[in-house]
Write a protein that holds these residues in place. Structure first.
Motif, PDB file in Angstrom:
ATOM      1  N   GLU A 116      54.113  23.504  50.652  1.00 52.76           N
ATOM      2  CA  GLU A 116      52.685  24.011  50.269  1.00 52.76           C
ATOM      3  C   GLU A 116      51.589  22.999  49.740  1.00 52.76           C
ATOM      4  O   GLU A 116      52.075  21.901  49.651  1.00 52.76           O
ATOM      5  CB  GLU A 116      52.867  25.165  49.304  1.00 52.76           C
ATOM      6  CG  GLU A 116      53.795  26.361  49.431  1.00 52.76           C
ATOM      7  CD  GLU A 116      53.940  27.351  48.477  1.00 52.76           C
ATOM      8  OE1 GLU A 116      53.090  28.441  48.345  1.00 52.76           O
ATOM      9  OE2 GLU A 116      54.711  27.351  47.771  1.00 52.76           O
ATOM     10  N   THR A 120      44.287  27.772  48.998  1.00 49.07           N
ATOM     11  CA  THR A 120      44.627  28.496  50.154  1.00 49.07           C
ATOM     12  C   THR A 120      43.066  28.725  50.897  1.00 49.07           C
ATOM     13  O   THR A 120      42.007  28.245  50.199  1.00 49.07           O
ATOM     14  CB  THR A 120      44.933  29.870  49.644  1.00 49.07           C
ATOM     15  OG1 THR A 120      44.017  30.659  49.010  1.00 49.07           O
ATOM     16  CG2 THR A 120      46.304  29.968  49.159  1.00 49.07           C
ATOM     17  N   GLN A 126      50.922  28.601  55.839  1.00 45.16           N
ATOM     18  CA  GLN A 126      51.755  27.841  54.983  1.00 45.16           C
ATOM     19  C   GLN A 126      53.123  28.502  55.082  1.00 45.16           C
ATOM     20  O   GLN A 126      53.366  29.484  54.386  1.00 45.16           O
ATOM     21  CB  GLN A 126      51.078  27.759  53.655  1.00 45.16           C
ATOM     22  CG  GLN A 126      49.820  27.169  53.449  1.00 45.16           C
ATOM     23  CD  GLN A 126      49.277  26.710  51.948  1.00 45.16           C
ATOM     24  OE1 GLN A 126      50.409  26.067  51.336  1.00 45.16           O
ATOM     25  NE2 GLN A 126      48.454  26.942  51.742  1.00 45.16           N
ATOM     26  N   LYS A 289      50.300  32.651  53.584  1.00 36.50           N
ATOM     27  CA  LYS A 289      51.430  32.225  53.008  1.00 36.50           C
ATOM     28  C   LYS A 289      52.600  33.154  53.389  1.00 36.50           C
ATOM     29  O   LYS A 289      52.659  34.132  53.377  1.00 36.50           O
ATOM     30  CB  LYS A 289      51.263  32.217  51.515  1.00 36.50           C
ATOM     31  CG  LYS A 289      50.451  31.115  50.948  1.00 36.50           C
ATOM     32  CD  LYS A 289      50.894  30.733  49.541  1.00 36.50           C
ATOM     33  CE  LYS A 289      49.946  29.508  48.972  1.00 36.50           C
ATOM     34  NZ  LYS A 289      50.317  28.956  47.619  1.00 36.50           N
TER      35      LYS A 289
END
Length: 312
Positions: A116, A120, A126, A289
């Protein structure tokens, strides 16, 4: 015909300066990873490359060697070459935000795998292994193999890599529940087999009583096991993390006892699939994510493991 291009940074810079605008690929996908000397990263590049060709991309395969400055230069190369998207296993959570933001500003989306970054909203995806869940699996197996007691050592990955801390935390959230498990030594070997070999030798000299070693990745586990073999200490229990073919083979020979599979090949392919969807539609349909669960590998299922994937 699709091309697989692997060039040094210097050669790429010269090529970029010399190449006419018309030589830029219409659908070029840049794939940037750490060194292919580590089979995990090689599997990522191969998985992404295979899926990219299947989906009609030309590929540009680059290696940053966990050097943030080199990674930044490779992003410049990808931008100059007119890449449509970038698939990246990054060279540091903090150091990577700037090049990813630069690519975004140039209209090139980035799809992260394995590691990561600290922000964001600048990368499109990710996609990472559930490192905490995987570490807990590995730690539970380690505790069982150790009989819930005894001194042990821990080898940790690169401090700049978020995964190193997450895995170590997952290990200790399990192991620290057992008061008879004693941490005798904890050192970083920076994901390196050679460094792990040297650190293991030093740890053994200072702590000859250790009964186990839990490692943040398979490459370090292999280095530790080589040092233990050289010292005649094959009684020491070693558990790794990644699911490499090397550790699979060691498990099947009765050496290293277990590892945790993170699906590197599939992760990379998923990133390419999402890149294609995003370029075609402007969205991926999933959250930025994304976590992929890990699988414990031991003597029971090691024979099914091949190139960071379990065969049916």
């Amino acid at each position: 015909m699709f091309k697989k291009i692997m060039l040094s940074t210097a050669a790429l810079a010269l090529w970029t300066l010399a190449a006419p605008i018309g030589a830029q690929a219409a659908d070029l996908l840049a794939i940037i990873t750490p060194s292919h000397d580590n089979p995990f990263f090689k599997a990522e590049a191969e998985g992404a490359d295979a899926k990219a060709k299947e989906l009609g991309f030309e590929t540009l395969i680059l290696v940053h060697d966990d050097d943030a400055n080199k990674q930044s230069q490779l992003f410049d190369t990808a931008i100059a070459r007119g890449a449509k998207a970038i698939v990246l296993d990054n060279a540091g959570a903090a150091a990577t935000t700037a090049p990813v933001a630069k690519a975004k500003a140039a209209g090139i989306p980035t799809f992260l795998i394995d590691r990561e970054i600290n922000e964001t909203g600048i990368a499109v995806s990710q996609i990472v292994s559930n490192n905490y869940q995987g570490a807990q699996l590995g730690a539970e197996e380690f505790v069982k193999l150790m009989g819930e007691k005894g001194p042990y050592a821990e080898l940790v990955g690169r401090e700049a890599d978020t995964n190193a801390g997450i895995r170590s935390g997952g290990y200790h959230d399990v192991i620290d529940q057992y008061p008879d498990m004693k941490l005798a030594a904890k050192q970083s070997a920076n994901w390196s087999q050679t460094e792990a070999f040297e650190k293991m030798q030093t740890i053994l000299q200072a702590n000859p009583e250790i009964k186990g070693v839990i490692s943040g990745n398979d490459t370090m586990a292999m280095g530790a096991w080589a040092a233990l073999e050289a010292a005649g200490r094959t009684d020491v229990i070693v558990v790794g993390f990644d699911g490499s073919n090397d550790v699979r083979d060691s498990i099947m020979k009765g050496g290293i006892k277990a590892t945790v599979l993170q699906p590197a090949y599939r992760q990379a392919q998923l990133a390419v699939e999402q890149a294609k969807l995003f370029l075609d539609t402007g969205k991926t349909g999933v959250d930025e994510k994304q976590l992929m669960d890990c699988i414990l590998i031991n003597a029971d299922n090691a024979a099914k493991l091949e190139t960071f994937a379990l065969k049916d």
